[in-house]
Design an enzyme around this catalytic site. Structure first.
Site, mmCIF file in Angstrom:
data_model
loop_
_atom_site.group_PDB
_atom_site.id
_atom_site.type_symbol
_atom_site.label_atom_id
_atom_site.label_comp_id
_atom_site.label_asym_id
_atom_site.label_seq_id
_atom_site.Cartn_x
_atom_site.Cartn_y
_atom_site.Cartn_z
ATOM 1 N N GLU B 60 -19.729 20.420 -10.615
ATOM 2 C CA GLU B 60 -18.476 20.744 -11.294
ATOM 3 C C GLU B 60 -17.284 20.612 -10.354
ATOM 4 O O GLU B 60 -16.214 20.147 -10.756
ATOM 5 C CB GLU B 60 -18.544 22.154 -11.897
ATOM 6 C CG GLU B 60 -19.527 22.271 -13.058
ATOM 7 C CD GLU B 60 -20.996 22.335 -12.627
ATOM 8 O OE1 GLU B 60 -21.255 22.560 -11.422
ATOM 9 O OE2 GLU B 60 -21.881 22.159 -13.488
ATOM 10 N N HIS B 129 -24.431 31.406 -20.208
ATOM 11 C CA HIS B 129 -24.027 30.458 -21.244
ATOM 12 C C HIS B 129 -23.208 31.144 -22.325
ATOM 13 O O HIS B 129 -23.186 30.713 -23.465
ATOM 14 C CB HIS B 129 -25.259 29.792 -21.892
ATOM 15 C CG HIS B 129 -26.115 29.037 -20.930
ATOM 16 N ND1 HIS B 129 -26.972 29.651 -20.073
ATOM 17 C CD2 HIS B 129 -26.209 27.714 -20.678
ATOM 18 C CE1 HIS B 129 -27.591 28.748 -19.327
ATOM 19 N NE2 HIS B 129 -27.138 27.561 -19.672
#
Lengths: 417, 337
Positions: B60, B129
């Site tokens: 990322e 998540h």
């Protein structure tokens, strides 16, 4: 016999390893870890070499100038004398510029300064092998790039002084230059971030079918940052037209390069593992620096992908004006550095080929000193951090966003200037 | 017009911008050939080419570093972070780089990037998540933060984000991709097709950043919400019968303060709802602003309904999620004389 009571016979206890440099203050400098091959010995592969082809060069040290100042071997660049003379001038100007800014810091004209003493051949030598349109993503110790691109040293000084002509409007730490016109990316105080950004810029240039490549620098210490890994991975994956440089100047503030992993393998060796051709070069040898940079730039321009270069040099000055190296390394370590002074070495070469004299050298030193004096006088007339005009504090609210949102307008009113 | 769910509307926004502007590139983990784990980029690589819509390494920080470099070159990168929970390795590139570039360079360089990331819970994603980290980004000067609540806004806001010259963090409540969700998890899932905001123009349009929407007019109290919580708030209003005004903030920064102030000054009561954890959450900022701007009109203390200050627990998702029952209680509290 109960296994639980069995005495371990041969297994030693574990040892925790923390690497230490060979010499600390009070010791004799020791560079015995640095293996110095003779100049001219390293082979020069074709530019379409694979990473695997460069595995020996990544552990070697490419050198062109021998002890007599003669340029030898396959890496000896085909380079015009006036390019060398310009390089000499730019290195000398960089050094005098640094000396003057250090003095200015001591005089309270700026809060902070960082010299690149002893490393001038990295920025100046590499700039001499690049196109001026190539985009540079440097660290704070490549001020020589701006000088080699003939950027105004008055403009650089205004940034250091945070004065009324500082284009960064007094927002940035001194030496954190930015110059869109010189294709020199805005410096960040966060280490390593520019290394991975340069790959993105290079990908964009390739996507747009441009001809410009990106060139970036990182210190030996910051290779430990994730950004080094991000840059290497994405440069390899997308075969980005980028030249990735590790400036191994031996010291990351007080941590020697072994703390960044430099003792287990050379920094260049890492390139091979990523599938990126890698070269390790004598960073104080202007001709060798020029030659490897040209090789890497040629690869990038020919869509052959990225190159990793480790430039082996020595940070002769303190990390910054806030640092005192006598606390962590031998006082005379700098003078014992085996790769010498890049300016003296290029001077010797120019004299060797009959293109330079001692008299001309003395005159040039005077000339650049005068250039710096004149520039400093002008820059100081626009103000310094200590005194004189600065930007209006109200400008601190500008450029946070393209357009100032209501909450910043409200805070600007609260500031009440 | 076409009927679209939120994933389709987002896909349509990217499709529209790819076609309009050759400088728009879309990239992220699994977004290329596969079309993204939530299918938001389905078909875009096939239509626009692998040099415009492509997969990235699982890094990322590297993805956003690429985006900053591309933005500095002059492109308009749209990077997907697969889950908002994965954005933390990229914080340095967002906070110290993308957000500061224009400022630190005196306006010479900027990075007009858009970061898309699914946020929020409701899908049994557990603690990695399900997060809603918007307040981390509203706290950073130089970033804009957007969270849509329906397909029409999602497309219009994403187009505005891509066209914006500042870096925009665009959080997509993942529980809303396929249908409006009012927090009644025990009831059957409603498709977007039955909701008027699923009528989405197929071509270009935009919804401006920094403008809230009054979703339901009312006079008794004001509910400030965004993302999934807009639907939860509407359900709570419906179930309590309290005539509350529901405001969908849409953009958290820059915030539409005028719409908020006008409403609270009218109703005198305010309930703030978000799914993120409470302490130092965006609700705290909203609470401070309402107090500063509407103090003399307030007739009750401001209520906050938020996720608890714990990680999002998998098996206790519905105990964590600030559902309509909790919002209803808060509404009833602010209505007490």
């Amino acid at each position: 016999m109960n296994a639980g009571t069995k005495e371990p016979l041969l297994q030693p206890t574990l040892r925790f390893h923390v690497p230490e440099p060979k010499a600390r203050p009070g010791h004799a400098p020791d560079f015995s870890n640095l293996v110095l091959p003779v100049a001219g010995a390293a082979p020069r592969p074709p530019v379409n070499a694979s990473a695997y082809d460069t595995r020996d060069l990544a552990g070697d040290l490419i050198r062109v100038l021998n002890d007599d100042g003669e340029a030898v071997g396959p890496w000896r660049p085909d380079i015009a004398v006036d390019v060398l003379l310009r390089g000499l001038r730019h290195m000398m100007l960089t050094r005098v510029f640094d000396e003057r800014m250090l003095l200015s810091q001591r005089q309270g004209k700026t809060s902070f300064y960082m010299q690149c003493t002893g490393e001038e051949a990295v920025a100046v030598g590499q700039a001499s092998a690049l196109d001026s349109a190539d985009m540079l993503f440097p660290t704070y110790r490549q001020q020589g790039l701006l000088i080699a691109r003939d950027w105004s040293i008055v403009d650089m000084m205004c940034q250091v002084f945070s004065n009324s002509h500082d284009r960064m409007k007094g927002r940035q730490l001194p030496v954190m230059y930015s110059s869109r016109d010189a294709n020199f990316f805005s410096l960040s105080g966060n280490l390593g971030t520019q290394f991975s950004q340069a790959v993105g810029w290079a990908m964009a240039s390739a996507y747009k079918r441009d001809r410009r490549i990106a060139v970036t620098w990182i210190g030996d210490g910051a290779t430990a940052e994730g950004d080094f890994h991000y840059a290497m991975t994405s440069a390899a994956v997308y075969q980005a037209p980028v030249v990735l440089n590790v400036v191994n100047n031996q010291w990351a503030i007080s941590s020697y390069q072994g703390i960044a992993g430099g003792e287990e393998a050379t920094f260049a060796t890492r390139g091979v593992g990523y599938g990126i051709p890698a070269l390790r070069v004598d960073g104080n040898d202007f001709l060798a620096v020029h030659a490897v940079t040209r090789w890497a730039a040629e690869r990038a321009r020919a869509n052959l992908g990225p190159t990793l270069i480790e430039l082996v040099t020595y940070r002769a000055a303190p990390h910054s004006t806030s640092d005192d190296p006598s606390k962590y390394r031998p006082a005379d370590e700098s003078s014992c550095w085996p790769l010498g002074d890049p300016i003296e070495r290029l001077k010797k070469h120019l004299m060797h080929i009959g293109a330079w004299t001692e008299g001309e050298h003395t005159a040039l030193r005077e000339e650049v000193a005068e250039q710096v004096r004149t520039a400093a006088k002008e820059a100081e007339s626009y103000g310094t951090l200590g005194q004189g005009p600065k930007h209006d504090p109200a400008t601190m609210f500008e450029d946070v966003f393209r357009e100032m949102p209501w909450h910043l307008r409200q805070q600007l009113e609260e500031l009440g200037t | 017009m076409a009927t679209m769910n939120m994933a389709q509307a987002l896909n349509s926004a990217m499709d529209t911008m790819l076609a309009r502007d050759p400088d728009v590139l879309i990239f992220g983990e699994d977004v290329g050939y596969f079309g993204g784990v939530f299918r938001c980029t389905t078909g875009l690589q096939q239509k626009h080419g692998a040099d415009r819509v492509f997969d990235t390494p699982v890094a990322e920080g590297g993805i956003l570093a690429m985006a900053v470099g591309m933005g500095a070159y002059g492109l308009r990168p749209v990077a997907e972070i697969q889950f908002a929970d994965y954005i933390y390795p990229a914080m340095d590139q967002l906070v110290s780089e993308a957000a500061r570039l224009r400022y630190r360079s005196g306006g010479e360089f900027w990075a007009p990037l858009t970061v898309r990331a699914p946020c929020g819970g409701g899908i049994f994603g557990g603690q990695t998540h399900s997060q809603s980290p918007e307040a981390l980004f509203t706290h950073v000067c130089g970033l804009k933060t957007v969270i849509p609540s329906n397909p029409y806004d999602a497309k219009g806001l994403l187009i505005s984000a891509i066209e914006d010259d500042d870096p925009v963090i665009f959080f997509e409540p993942k529980r809303l991709y396929n249908g409006p969700f009012d927090g009644h998890h025990e009831r059957p899932v409603q498709p977007w097709a039955k909701h008027p905001a699923s009528d989405v123009p197929e071509g270009y349009y935009n919804v401006p950043l920094g403008k809230a929407a009054v979703i339901r007019e009312g006079s008794a109290a004001t509910v400030l919400a965004y993302g999934t919580m807009v639907h939860v708030a509407l359900a709570a209003v419906e179930e309590t019968g309290i005539d509350a005004e529901v405001i969908d903030l849409r953009t958290l920064l820059p915030l539409d303060i005028d719409t908020i102030v006008e409403s609270v000054n009218k109703t005198g009561r305010c309930v703030i709802v978000h799914e993120a954890t409470r302490t130092s959450g965006f609700g705290a900022e909203l609470c401070a602003l309402v107090q500063e701007h509407c103090f003399f009109k307030l007739e009750a203390k401001i209520e906050r309904v938020t996720g608890w200050d714990t990680p999002y627990p998998l098996a206790f998702e519905w105990d964590y999620f600030p559902g309509p029952r909790r919002v209803a209680k808060a509404l009833q509290r602010v209505m007490e004389p």
